[in-house]
Design an enzyme around this catalytic site. Structure first.
Site, short mmCIF file in Angstrom:
data_model
loop_
_atom_site.label_atom_id
_atom_site.label_comp_id
_atom_site.label_asym_id
_atom_site.label_seq_id
_atom_site.Cartn_x
_atom_site.Cartn_y
_atom_site.Cartn_z
N HIS A 65 -17.25 -13.57 0.07
CA HIS A 65 -18.35 -14.39 -0.03
C HIS A 65 -18.46 -15.48 0.49
O HIS A 65 -19.72 -15.81 0.12
CB HIS A 65 -17.95 -14.70 -1.52
CG HIS A 65 -16.13 -15.74 -2.09
ND1 HIS A 65 -14.96 -15.56 -1.55
CD2 HIS A 65 -16.83 -16.51 -2.35
CE1 HIS A 65 -14.14 -16.09 -2.03
NE2 HIS A 65 -14.07 -17.16 -2.15
N GLY A 111 -15.28 -8.56 0.31
CA GLY A 111 -15.74 -8.53 -1.11
C GLY A 111 -14.50 -8.44 -2.38
O GLY A 111 -14.78 -9.62 -3.59
N ARG A 307 1.07 21.89 0.64
CA ARG A 307 1.45 20.53 1.52
C ARG A 307 3.08 20.67 2.64
O ARG A 307 2.17 20.15 3.58
CB ARG A 307 2.57 19.26 0.27
CG ARG A 307 4.18 20.27 -0.31
CD ARG A 307 4.53 19.22 -1.52
NE ARG A 307 5.96 20.28 -1.42
CZ ARG A 307 6.94 19.66 -2.29
NH1 ARG A 307 7.15 18.00 -1.71
NH2 ARG A 307 7.86 20.13 -2.65
N GLU A 355 0.53 1.22 -1.25
CA GLU A 355 -0.71 1.73 -0.92
C GLU A 355 -1.62 1.05 -0.66
O GLU A 355 -2.70 1.77 -0.10
CB GLU A 355 -0.83 3.30 -1.80
CG GLU A 355 0.76 3.74 -2.29
CD GLU A 355 1.50 3.84 -3.13
OE1 GLU A 355 1.38 1.84 -3.24
OE2 GLU A 355 2.70 3.96 -3.78
N ARG A 462 3.17 21.06 -5.32
CA ARG A 462 3.96 20.85 -4.97
C ARG A 462 4.97 22.28 -4.72
O ARG A 462 5.44 22.39 -3.88
CB ARG A 462 4.90 20.13 -5.89
CG ARG A 462 6.52 19.74 -5.77
CD ARG A 462 7.30 18.91 -7.27
NE ARG A 462 7.86 20.17 -8.15
CZ ARG A 462 8.52 20.60 -7.97
NH1 ARG A 462 9.40 20.74 -6.99
NH2 ARG A 462 8.72 21.67 -8.78
#
Lengths: 614, 614
Positions: A65, A111, A307, A355, A462
């Site tokens: 800001h 911001g 994966r 994360e 998975r």
């Protein structure tokens, strides 16, 4: 004193620009103006003609800001005439209310508070790994130090020994709606930075001598610790009726107040400039645009977890593209990102269980041309939803991979199931979303993910799944595959991920009943393959289309399909997860969710006119 | 020694249950078994027949993957026969892979890490404000101490002087995919807790004497600081081939390994029980089910910001329902939550700029029957998307209010615009979503929000809007209002929030051209008013429906409308925000986004057969 005059010129333009705009946060700029004058006039090494020069120092405005401060400082460094600052917040201006990529000197859009130290840590990590000399400065407000992400970033910076990272904490006591948690007790912040592994300096942020000593120390700082300059400052500093006053956070002066303020600043000389130091050398990041061809092949009768194939693919592609970085939050043995670590430890970034910081670090890496892959459970990407949002505003080139999606993960239960991830990424404009269902498509789509410029999200599974495709099959952004197709098809089942196999089982069962249905593998969820969808509607006997997915009902693939067919005369049925799931076997949970083969068969029976059953 | 035997019985059942399940995290249970034996056998005050007794102590398992530990401890406290633990992770069991509300002794669903200390802080804050004697214990893993939310919670607990909160940090060195950031350097964690305002005790978590001293201190602890017990432990403790071994994180023993382990535990006596202390008194939370009627009235020709009316309404309703709590993250003067603070400071919770902690604190308040309202910018609710997800799994009764939604906020720019909030909340099953467009509907819907049991999200607007309704108008969950309607309507425009006014302007303009259109104020986005939508399609001359909203295109109101009409023969056109917006005047940004009145008029011209234009 020259520095004071320059600081006051910064103040002048922050005030003028916000008054011209009729809104903004001038007092948040004023508290840091003195420090910025010293930093940019005496220490900051930067080629104003080449913002991406990797030898530049970097400045991240975490307290976004205070954007007019950032804009003014670069203006006074010669980037543009100061008068242009009067376009602040106007629709055609590069000077937005908070920094965005329209302002090319901003390292990231900020911001949403508490993200800048992570971005700076990403930049600093890159400098460190590539043995570049630049310092990475981050200006933080005191209010945002309550955001947990700041402390994730602090841990990360200390762990990775980022002695080229300088946090500047602007402790001006006042936040938006009142006093901060600790007011002017700056030691509370210093203790925290120290405990999190930083070297610290406490200063009066308006005493030029103290400020100079601090930046001098920062300039030469080396060792194994990042540095924090904790500065006691006054919000609105320099203007008597703004100093340390509540109620002035997001407010511009009116014309009369501005005149009064200008008098107090002593009408600073508009020709004063901030003297940037020149960086030692010049080199821009090189973008490697490579045809990525994973040389993976798969055994016909074996099952693979997508994966795991993702892990193999990136470990292969790391050879072909040296810009590839992989980030992990302590699930690398589940996402299989560890396959990359084993081959390219120098481009693997362990972020531990944090994360938010991981995503903003990736935004920092992307800023300098790297291609970061952020991999964790799909469910845990929601932990960084705001950082993902802001990275999108930053136009970062990040690849997200969410594993363990859907109820198909089984026994671990609802907390670990990614069931809102398509909604999260799908809302962000122009985000490509892949969900490969087998090994071949995973390998190929991983390559497309890396080659695509912009946000990509890929869901991985998975459980192991059988092959759907041969090694030579090709895939594309916006593509799909028809797995069952005939001239006698009654309707179309559009499935993605694990649901593809349920759809195929259903189709086989229905075929035995004499009912032929078309089955589409919607491996690219966004952009969706509208042409093929329309063709299916037109070619099947009934203009009926069923979507099946292992995701919550709202915001998933079904809604992309529906949007693509909004102007078609078609009957749509969305099959998706409607309730919070639970622990159990995959088969049981798919059944409970009403997205298994049996449910699909029943749905088809309900939808097509009984006549066809004979 | 009796405690050792009890701890080993805990170990036995954690191992047996996970082996029976074939998956789970037994080694994470074993590191904390000794501490739990002491806590539950000697200090924990709890009425096993009345989990919600407000005089109970509370235990939050932040490291949710150690669920079998939680289940075993309550089993050994007499809640159910230990044999039932063999149903762990089975589809019909109350013992899920990670704790959920099916296990009534769990204070919250956990399993996404780093959230438990916030839940515990919420419970502790309530105890403190209501002068209840209970202690609130939270067991944390060392891996999750990297999550920033833990430090948000720590700040919060210290600021609110929660001396009834006890964090137990289980420093077992090993996380899922390798060593944690600091391994066994437990002092690093102690320093952090201390710097964040905790009193700390460091112990060996397997030395019963040290553990007893620590819990004794915790039991009598008073003052102005929360307490952290930082315990050096060994993952897999008690079983030689599991102790401190990598690669055993999410893995159950096979039968043979289990037999070996049982021998090492010395075949513990299954009749041993943990002796809970009785709480001093018994009182369950009272649920106030009140007819909430805000006594607000509005002036016909005045404009009101819906966010401001929300503030007035909750300040009024706080009198009628004393369970109402309001939580803020330093934007109370923008969301107008401050109106509640002025009247009910004792039920207002300032969380400073830490949205994640705010949401999980609210989950804690909800657990004991309070009705927490979490209010911040819609954009910043994404910061807590994972906490919101987990609160939903917890079946918490939280009301979320997101202000400053859409491009209509204007000059502050994209970082402050809530444009993916409907996607976020819409994905979560059975979440009611309101977006009132004027003052009257805001006041009435705020009452419905509070009265509704379950998740509710309400969007509020920054700009002021004119009145659409008279004070006596009624609204409901699942309702909508037709604002323009005739027998000659060509099509329907479904709008929500600021877009309602654009739709009305468009309708008035079109009327001058001789084109009548129906306009619906879709103030309840989920569940959507399907009956009225279908009626509109049937009654208008063309089966055409346009949706207009100030939200990104995917996952917004448009997708709810489309889903509701999926089986209808209707042509749908979704008007929504397609690109990242920028700074500018509201009118300019609505135009750029293509969702203003002019764009709607053009869209109508495109859609209805030119014939009708004459």
């Amino acid at each position: 004193m020259n520095l004071q005059a320059k600081a006051n010129l910064i103040r002048k333009w922050c005030l003028k620009a916000t008054t011209a705009a009729g809104s903004g946060h001038p007092t948040s700029c004023l508290s840091a103006a003195d420090m910025m004058a010293v930093l940019f006039d005496q220490y900051f090494r930067y080629d104003i003609n080449n913002p991406l020069n990797v030898y530049n120092d970097r400045f991240v405005l975490s307290k976004g800001h205070a954007a007019p401060l950032l804009y003014t400082v670069f203006g006074m460094a010669g980037a543009y005439p100061l008068d242009e600052l009067l376009t602040l917040r106007k629709v055609d201006s590069r000077f937005e209310g908070h920094p965005t990529p329209k302002f090319i000197y901003a390292e990231a859009a900020t911001g949403s508070l508490g993200q800048g130290l992570s971005v700076g840590a990403g930049l600093a990590l890159l400098s460190k790994r590539e043995s570049l000399p630049g310092k990475n400065y981050v200006l933080l407000g005191d209010g945002e130090l309550a955001e947990g992400q700041v402390w994730e970033a602090a841990n990360f910076a200390a762990y990775h020994q980022l002695d080229n990272l300088v946090a500047i904490a602007d402790i001006n006591r006042l936040a938006q709606s009142g006093e901060t948690m600790f007011g002017w007790d700056a030691e509370k912040y210093e203790q925290r930075f120290k405990a999190f592994g930083f070297e610290t300096i406490m200063i009066n942020g308006h005493d030029f001598k103290e400020v100079q000593i601090a930046f001098e120390q920062a300039f030469y700082h080396q060792g194994d610790k990042p540095l924090a300059i904790v500065a006691h400052t006054i919000k609105g500093k320099g203007i008597s009726f703004l100093e340390d006053r509540d109620g002035w956070h997001g407010k511009a002066l009116n014309e009369e107040e501005l005149q009064k303020a200008m008098k107090e600043l002593g009408e600073p000389d508009d020709t004063l400039r901030l003297n940037l130091r020149a960086p030692d050398l010049t080199r821009s990041p090189m973008h490697q645009v490579l045809e990525l061809k994973p040389e993976l092949s798969f055994e016909k009768d074996k099952k693979y977890a997508t994966r795991e194939v993702f892990g193999q693919a990136i470990a292969e592609m790391g050879h072909q593209n040296t810009d590839l970085y992989v980030l992990d939050a302590d699930v690398k043995n589940s996402t299989f990102a560890e396959a990359f670590l084993h081959v390219f430890p120098e481009r693997f970034v362990e972020c531990f269980i944090a994360e938010q910081n991981m995503v903003s670090v990736a935004a920092g890496l992307s800023r300098l041309g790297k291609i970061p892959i952020v991999a964790t459970f799909g469910a845990f990407l929601t932990r960084a939803a705001d950082q993902i949002r802001m990275a999108r505003v930053s136009e970062a080139n990040i690849k997200f991979v969410g594993s363990h999606v859907g109820v198909s993960i089984g026994e671990d239960g609802p907390s670990q199931m990614g069931l809102e991830d398509i909604a999260l990424f799908g809302a962000l404009p122009h985000t490509v979303i892949f969900q490969p269902a087998d090994a071949v498509s995973t390998a190929k789509l991983t390559a497309h993910m890396i080659a695509h410029q912009g946000f990509v999200y890929m869901r991985t599974l998975r459980p192991k799944t059988p092959l759907l495709y041969q090694d030579k099959e090709t895939f594309k952004v916006g593509g799909s595959k028809l797995l069952r197709q005939s001239k006698e098809d009654q309707l179309t089942i559009v499935a993605t991920g694990i649901a593809v196999f349920e759809a195929l089982k259903a189709a086989d069962h229905l075929k035995e009943e004499g009912i032929l249905v078309r089955v589409m593998d919607c491996y690219c969820i966004n952009p969706i393959d509208q042409d093929t969808l329309i063709k299916c509607v037109q070619e099947t006997k009934n203009a009926i289309l069923i979507t099946v997915e292992d995701h919550f009902a709202h915001g998933g693939m079904g809604d992309f399909v529906t949007a693509a067919l909004a102007e078609q005369p078609v009957q749509l049925k969305k099959m998706a997860v409607q309730e919070i799931s639970r622990s159990g076997k995959m088969e049981e949970l798919l059944e409970l969710a009403g997205i298994n083969a049996t449910a699909i068969v029943n749905q088809v029976h309900d939808l097509i006119p009984t006549a066809v059953f004979h």
